[in-house]
Design a protein around this motif. Structure first.
Motif, mmCIF file in Angstrom:
data_model
loop_
_atom_site.group_PDB
_atom_site.id
_atom_site.type_symbol
_atom_site.label_atom_id
_atom_site.label_comp_id
_atom_site.label_asym_id
_atom_site.label_seq_id
_atom_site.Cartn_x
_atom_site.Cartn_y
_atom_site.Cartn_z
ATOM 1 N N THR A 58 0.844 -1.194 0.000
ATOM 2 C CA THR A 58 0.000 0.000 0.000
ATOM 3 C C THR A 58 0.879 1.244 0.000
ATOM 4 O O THR A 58 2.056 1.187 0.375
ATOM 5 N N PRO A 59 0.342 2.399 -0.409
ATOM 6 C CA PRO A 59 1.139 3.626 -0.337
ATOM 7 C C PRO A 59 1.673 3.916 1.053
ATOM 8 O O PRO A 59 2.777 4.426 1.206
ATOM 9 N N GLY A 60 0.906 3.569 2.096
ATOM 10 C CA GLY A 60 1.377 3.796 3.458
ATOM 11 C C GLY A 60 2.572 2.951 3.832
ATOM 12 O O GLY A 60 3.369 3.334 4.694
ATOM 13 N N GLU A 61 2.722 1.788 3.191
ATOM 14 C CA GLU A 61 3.857 0.907 3.470
ATOM 15 C C GLU A 61 5.090 1.274 2.657
ATOM 16 O O GLU A 61 6.136 0.657 2.810
ATOM 17 N N LEU A 62 4.953 2.276 1.796
ATOM 18 C CA LEU A 62 6.066 2.693 0.956
ATOM 19 C C LEU A 62 6.523 4.117 1.268
ATOM 20 O O LEU A 62 7.375 4.651 0.547
ATOM 21 N N THR A 63 5.991 4.712 2.293
ATOM 22 C CA THR A 63 6.329 6.104 2.605
ATOM 23 C C THR A 63 6.596 6.256 4.095
ATOM 24 O O THR A 63 6.193 5.423 4.908
ATOM 25 N N GLY A 64 7.278 7.344 4.441
ATOM 26 C CA GLY A 64 7.479 7.691 5.839
ATOM 27 C C GLY A 64 8.750 7.166 6.457
ATOM 28 O O GLY A 64 8.928 7.273 7.677
ATOM 29 N N SER A 65 9.678 6.637 5.660
ATOM 30 C CA SER A 65 10.923 6.116 6.241
ATOM 31 C C SER A 65 11.801 7.264 6.723
ATOM 32 O O SER A 65 11.791 8.360 6.165
ATOM 33 N N THR A 66 12.579 6.998 7.770
ATOM 34 C CA THR A 66 13.500 7.995 8.316
ATOM 35 C C THR A 66 14.965 7.605 8.120
ATOM 36 O O THR A 66 15.851 8.443 8.279
ATOM 37 N N PHE A 67 15.211 6.343 7.781
ATOM 38 C CA PHE A 67 16.567 5.839 7.531
ATOM 39 C C PHE A 67 16.414 4.602 6.651
ATOM 40 O O PHE A 67 15.441 3.848 6.807
ATOM 41 N N THR A 68 17.354 4.404 5.720
ATOM 42 C CA THR A 68 17.229 3.294 4.774
ATOM 43 C C THR A 68 18.427 2.365 4.861
ATOM 44 O O THR A 68 19.579 2.813 4.936
ATOM 45 N N LEU A 69 18.134 1.061 4.821
ATOM 46 C CA LEU A 69 19.148 0.001 4.778
ATOM 47 C C LEU A 69 19.130 -0.593 3.376
ATOM 48 O O LEU A 69 18.091 -1.056 2.906
ATOM 49 N N ASN A 70 20.268 -0.585 2.716
ATOM 50 C CA ASN A 70 20.362 -1.028 1.316
ATOM 51 C C ASN A 70 21.317 -2.215 1.230
ATOM 52 O O ASN A 70 22.535 -2.052 1.304
ATOM 53 N N ASN A 71 20.764 -3.413 1.084
ATOM 54 C CA ASN A 71 21.569 -4.630 0.991
ATOM 55 C C ASN A 71 21.822 -4.954 -0.482
ATOM 56 O O ASN A 71 21.179 -5.822 -1.066
ATOM 57 N N TYR A 72 22.761 -4.244 -1.099
ATOM 58 C CA TYR A 72 23.064 -4.497 -2.502
ATOM 59 C C TYR A 72 23.975 -5.698 -2.695
ATOM 60 O O TYR A 72 24.326 -6.048 -3.821
ATOM 61 N N GLY A 73 24.375 -6.342 -1.588
ATOM 62 C CA GLY A 73 25.177 -7.549 -1.710
ATOM 63 C C GLY A 73 24.447 -8.679 -2.401
ATOM 64 O O GLY A 73 25.084 -9.607 -2.925
ATOM 65 N N VAL A 74 23.103 -8.641 -2.432
ATOM 66 C CA VAL A 74 22.347 -9.698 -3.107
ATOM 67 C C VAL A 74 22.613 -9.699 -4.603
ATOM 68 O O VAL A 74 22.332 -10.690 -5.282
#
Length: 563
Positions: free
Chosen positions: A470-486
């Protein structure tokens, strides 16, 4: 008696201005109930099923699957209080009344009747609320009065055109260009009735033929917008027009009430590329006026040649910039494939570009021995209970680090010239899907333990793969973790997810030679990188955060201090 109510695309929230129809869930003639989903649309953030606030029989659908509609555009009409049999029996009578109403409006000077729900339909209420509709009826629309055409016709006659033809066209619809202009008006009306712009091209062909014979536009041609407001809702449409030199005031949109859509601007761009070798150094908007009558293009003045009018308009600074955009479009039109930046891809492009423009970012990185972290994870999963993912362990490390360095859980308010430190951690994590890159958000991550983080990360990942976030589950983050090792890469310098202040990147964990306890050994090594907004902190804070994360990876027992 049946009341036909128009249901418009509602505001789906989070600043979304348009959506693409991916699948219709009802057909014309189907009976729908209040709050029944009628269409599935794709926004820049998620796939959404849109419920209809009315119950009745579907009488019309606006737009085919794949059509992009702006917020506020009609989706469908519903006949409330009528059965299918009633609609079929009254169809002929309705057509007769509609024709009579149209003739009456024409004789009265062309002022359209104000739309909206009838009085009896204003009490219809829906319990399902999306932003912009539900529970309350839409307000009545005000009557809109078109300016008299006589003044416009007289002005056109004085500007150098055929005065006799123009004067006669004002009264009887005749004139050198009246046929093509009337066809264009009819086509635009049909386009609004069907909810698509597919019929616009016929009007363009008529105007192109008129241009070859040197005929100017007739009195039925749509006038330019002048100094009045331009009917554009989407800021993306304005940006597209600005970057490609298309003058929105010269277009009449194919959307409801002349609303200018993305398709109209793209059509004008293609038209400018098609006539660029002939028109010379003309702007994209000027070239579009020479071809795209179906979307409201007009020539400069009656009797003026296309090349002369375009060249004269290209003398202004704005059109000079447009000429560059038009030339660029013409240069790339001969080869390659043009893919519209819309949906998820367009949203990602806009957000990353904004981040690069506004955030002065810097990156630091460090290699860490993740052997003990892998051992701890195996021990946790061997003890029974829900499995704990590696991403959940890294998320737990992030929340502990942010508690120690809260400067990185903040945002910058440049208007107030303040750094806003946030009390809660809403952790976003980058997820690659078939629809593109999305960033689901774990709300309240600071208050979750490792098992809770693992369960929520798994749920959001499944929803991302199936496109049901949902749009609510895709907004409002305050910090992001990016696991590009995959993806099998060691390092990266990630772009901050605006308006956040930092992002932690994690590379692949691979066996490498490492000095462990004074001896060379093969250990599981990972590269960690932190990209941060230099406005919220200096390098000392960022380095301290990254070093704490590396220490927790190398010695997971460090986390026991905060358990």
């Amino acid at each position: 008696m049946a009341q036909v109510l128009e249901f418009k695309l509602p505001d789906l929230g989070e600043g979304l201005t348009e959506a693409e129809i991916t699948r219709w869930l009802v057909r014309v003639g189907d009976v729908v109930e209040v709050d029944q989903p009628v269409v599935e649309v794709e926004t820049a953030k998620a796939m959404v099923e849109v419920p209809c606030p009315y119950g009745g029989v579907v009488t019309a659908r606006f737009g085919e699957e794949g059509t992009e509609l702006p917020v506020g555009a009609p989706l469908l009409t519903v006949a409330v209080g009528a059965s299918v049999a009633d609609l079929e029996s009254g169809a002929a009578d309705s057509g007769t009344r509609a024709g009579a109403s149209a003739d009456g409006a024409s004789e009265a000077g062309g002022a359209p009747q104000a739309g909206g729900a009838p009085e009896g339909g204003r009490d219809e209420a829906s319990g399902n609320v999306l932003v912009g509709y539900g529970t309350a009826a839409a307000p009545a629309r005000r009557r809109r009065v078109r300016p008299a055409r006589e003044g416009a016709s007289a002005a056109a006659g004085q500007s150098g055109g055929s005065g006799a033809d123009t004067a006669s066209g004002a009264g009887a619809g005749a004139g050198s260009g009246a046929g093509s202009a009337d066809a264009g008006v009819g086509l635009r009306a049909a386009s609004r009735a069907e909810g698509s712009a597919a019929t616009v091209t016929a009007g363009a062909a008529d105007t192109a033929a008129a241009a070859e014979t040197g005929a100017g536009p007739g009195p039925g041609a749509a006038p330019a917008h002048g100094d009045g407001p331009v009917p554009v809702i989407s800021p993306l449409v304005r940006k597209l027009a600005r970057e490609n030199g298309v003058d929105l005031r010269e277009l009449v949109g194919s959307g409801p009430d002349g609303l200018i859509l993305r398709a109209d601007v793209e059509y004008a761009m293609r038209a400018s590329a098609a006539v660029a070798p002939v028109a010379g150094p003309a702007s994209a908007s000027a070239a579009a006026r020479a071809v795209a009558s179906g979307i409201g293009a007009t020539f400069g003045s009656p009797g003026t040649g296309v090349a002369e009018g375009a060249a004269a308009r290209a003398q202004t600074p704005a059109d000079a910039r447009g000429a560059v955009g038009g030339a660029r479009s013409a240069a790339v039109s001969g080869s390659g494939t043009r893919i519209p930046l819309r949906g998820v891809r367009g949203a990602v492009a806009d957000k990353l570009a904004r981040s690069r423009r506004e955030i002065p970012d810097a990156t630091c990185w460090v290699d860490a021995d993740a052997t003990e972290l892998m051992v701890a994870r195996r021990a946790m999963n061997a003890a029974g209970g829900p499995k704990v993912s590696l991403l959940a362990l890294l998320a737990r490390v992030c929340t502990a680090a942010l508690a120690r360095y809260p400067e990185l859980n903040s945002t910058v308010d440049m208007e107030a010239r303040e750094i806003v430190r946030l009390d809660e951690v809403h952790l976003g994590f980058a997820a690659q899907t078939d629809r593109g890159l999305v960033v689901p958000v774990v709300k309240g991550a600071h208050a979750r333990d490792t098992e809770s983080l693992s369960a929520e990360l798994a749920r959001l990942s499944d929803a991302a793969r199936t496109g049901t976030l949902t749009p609510g589950e895709l907004t409002g983050s305050t910090f992001t973790l990016n696991n590009y090792g995959v993806f099998g890469v060691d390092g990266s310098t990630p772009i901050i997810n605006h308006p956040e202040a930092a992002m932690l990147g994690v590379g692949r964990i691979v066996p490498k030679p490492w000095v462990h306890q004074g001896e060379l050994a093969v250990r599981q090594v990972v590269q960690l990188s932190l990209t941060f907004d230099h406005r919220v902190c200096d390098g000392g804070t960022a380095g301290g955060f990254l070093r704490f994360v590396a220490d927790c990876v190398e010695q997971p027992a460090v986390l026991l201090r905060s358990v």
